[in-house]
Design an enzyme around this catalytic site. Structure first.
Site, PDB file in Angstrom:
ATOM      1  N   TYR A 220      -1.150  -2.647  -1.157  1.00  0.00           N
ATOM      2  CA  TYR A 220      -2.367  -1.822  -1.203  1.00  0.00           C
ATOM      3  C   TYR A 220      -2.571  -1.244  -2.611  1.00  0.00           C
ATOM      4  O   TYR A 220      -3.655  -1.351  -3.197  1.00  0.00           O
ATOM      5  CB  TYR A 220      -2.263  -0.704  -0.157  1.00  0.00           C
TER       6      TYR A 220
ATOM      7  N   SER B  68      -8.557   3.838  -5.429  1.00  0.00           N
ATOM      8  CA  SER B  68      -7.790   4.779  -4.596  1.00  0.00           C
ATOM      9  C   SER B  68      -6.788   5.506  -5.473  1.00  0.00           C
ATOM     10  O   SER B  68      -6.311   4.951  -6.478  1.00  0.00           O
ATOM     11  CB  SER B  68      -7.036   4.017  -3.503  1.00  0.00           C
TER      12      SER B  68
END
Ligand SMILES: NC(=O)c1ccc[n+]([C@@H]2O[C@H](COP(=O)([O-])OP(=O)(O)OC[C@H]3O[C@@H](n4cnc5c(N)ncnc54)[C@H](O)[C@@H]3O)[C@@H](O)[C@H]2O)c1
Length: 257
Positions: free
Chosen positions: A161, A141
Site C-alpha cells: 500500500y 496517503s
C-alpha cells in the site's frame, strides 16, 4: 457555488472518501460521473446525488483496465462534451490484505492503486489537452511518507500500500510537468487517517489511537468531509497556478516542506 457546470469524474466514488467528494462536488454545482467497479454502490450514490438535484451518472469501471478507463472518459465526453476534473481516488483499501507480502499480490495492488491512476489520467488527458485546461487530482496517503514496522519473516515485506501511494506522489509531479504546456494541472491530496468503513476495517483501534494521540498535531481523525474542501480548491480556478503539489490534509501528521 464554486464549481458550477464543472464536469468531474470521481473514481472509487461508490463509498468512503470518493462518495464524500461526489456529494460536495454536486453541492458546488459540478456534473459528476460516479466511476466505480461496484455497480450497486455506485448506482446508489448516483441516485442520492440526483435526489438532491445533481446532474450525475454512474460509469462502471475497473481502473486497472485500459479499455474501461478509455470508455469511462469517452462516456463522460459523450454525455457532457468535456472533462474538467478527474479525481483518481479508487484504490484497493477496504479489501487489502496486510498479511500478504507476495510479489504476485504486490503487483495486484500496483495494478489498481498505481496503474489505475495512471490509466485514468491517461484516458482523460487527451480531452483536457484539447480543451487547453483540466485538473487531475490524485489520491496519495500519509502512508507514502511513513515507514511503520511491518511484521515479516526472512523476506522483506512488500510495502504494497505504502509503495503505491509513494509512487502516486511521484506520478503527480510527472503528470504536472508534462501537462503544464497544455494547461493541465495535476496535484495530489494526501489524506491522514480518515474514518471510512475501510479504515475501520483495516486499521486496528490501538494503532489509530497512537496515530491520533502522538503523530497528529490536531488530535482527531479525519472524517471524509474534511477532505472535500481541498478537492474543491484544486478543481477550481482558485488554484489556477498550483500544480505538481502534494497537499497533506491530515491534521498535521506529515509536514512536507
Ligand atoms: N481512509 C483513509 O484513511 C485514507 C487515508 C489515506 C488515503 N486514502 C485513500 O483514499 C482513497 C479512498 O479511501 P477510502 O477509505 O474511501 O477507501 P474505500 O476502500 O472505502 O473506497 C475505495 C473505492 O474504490 C473502489 N474501487 C476499488 N477497486 C477499484 C477498481 N479496480 N476500479 C474502480 N473502482 C475501484 C471501491 O469499490 C470503493 O468504492 C483511496 O485511494 C485510499 O487509498 C484513504
Amino acid at each position: 457555488m464554486k464549481l458550477q457546470g464543472n464536469v468531474t469524474i470521481i473514481t472509487g466514488a461508490g463509498q468512503g472518501i470518493g462518495e464524500a467528494y461526489a456529494h460536495r462536488f454536486t453541492e458546488e454545482g459540478a456534473r459528476v460521473a460516479v466511476a466505480d467497479i461496484n455497480r450497486e454502490k455506485g448506482e446508489a450514490v448516483t441516485a442520492a446525488l440526483r435526489a438532491k438535484g445533481g446532474d450525475a451518472i454512474f460509469v462502471p469501471v475497473d481502473v486497472s483496465s485500459e479499455d474501461d478507463t478509455r470508455k469511462m472518459a469517452q462516456t463522460v465526453v459523450d454525455r457532457w462534451g468535456r472533462i474538467d476534473t478527474l479525481i483518481a481516488n479508487a484504490a484497493i483499501f477496504y479489501d487489502i490484505d496486510n498479511t500478504n507480502h507476495s510479489y504476485a499480490y504486490l503487483r495486484k495492488i500496483f495494478d489498481v492503486n498505481f496503474f489505475g491512476v495512471w490509466l485514468s489520467a491517461r484516458a482523460c488527458y487527451p480531452f483536457m489537452k484539447r480543451q487547453g485546461k483540466g485538473s487531475i487530482i490524485t489520491q496519495s496517503s500519509g502512508a507514502a511518507y511513513m515507514h511503520p514496522y511491518v511484521q515479516h519473516d526472512d523476506e522483506l515485506p512488500s510495502f504494497h500500500y505504502s509503495i503505491t501511494k509513494a509512487s502516486i506522489s511521484a506520478l503527480t509531479h510527472l503528470i504536472a510537468g508534462a501537462g503544464g504546456m497544455a494547461g493541465v494541472r495535476c496535484n495530489a491530496i494526501s489524506p491522514g487517517p480518515t474514518m471510512t468503513e475501510a479504515t475501520k476495517k483495516t486499521v486496528p483501534e490501538e494503532i489509530m489511537q497512537y496515530i491520533v494521540g502522538v503523530m497528529m498535531a490536531l488530535k482527531r481523525p479525519l472524517q471524509p468531509e474534511d477532505l472535500t474542501g481541498a478537492a474543491v480548491f484544486l478543481a477550481s480556478e482558485e488554484s489556477a497556478m498550483i500544480t505538481g503539489q502534494v497537499i497533506c490534509v491530515d491534521g498535521g501528521m506529515i509536514m512536507l516542506g
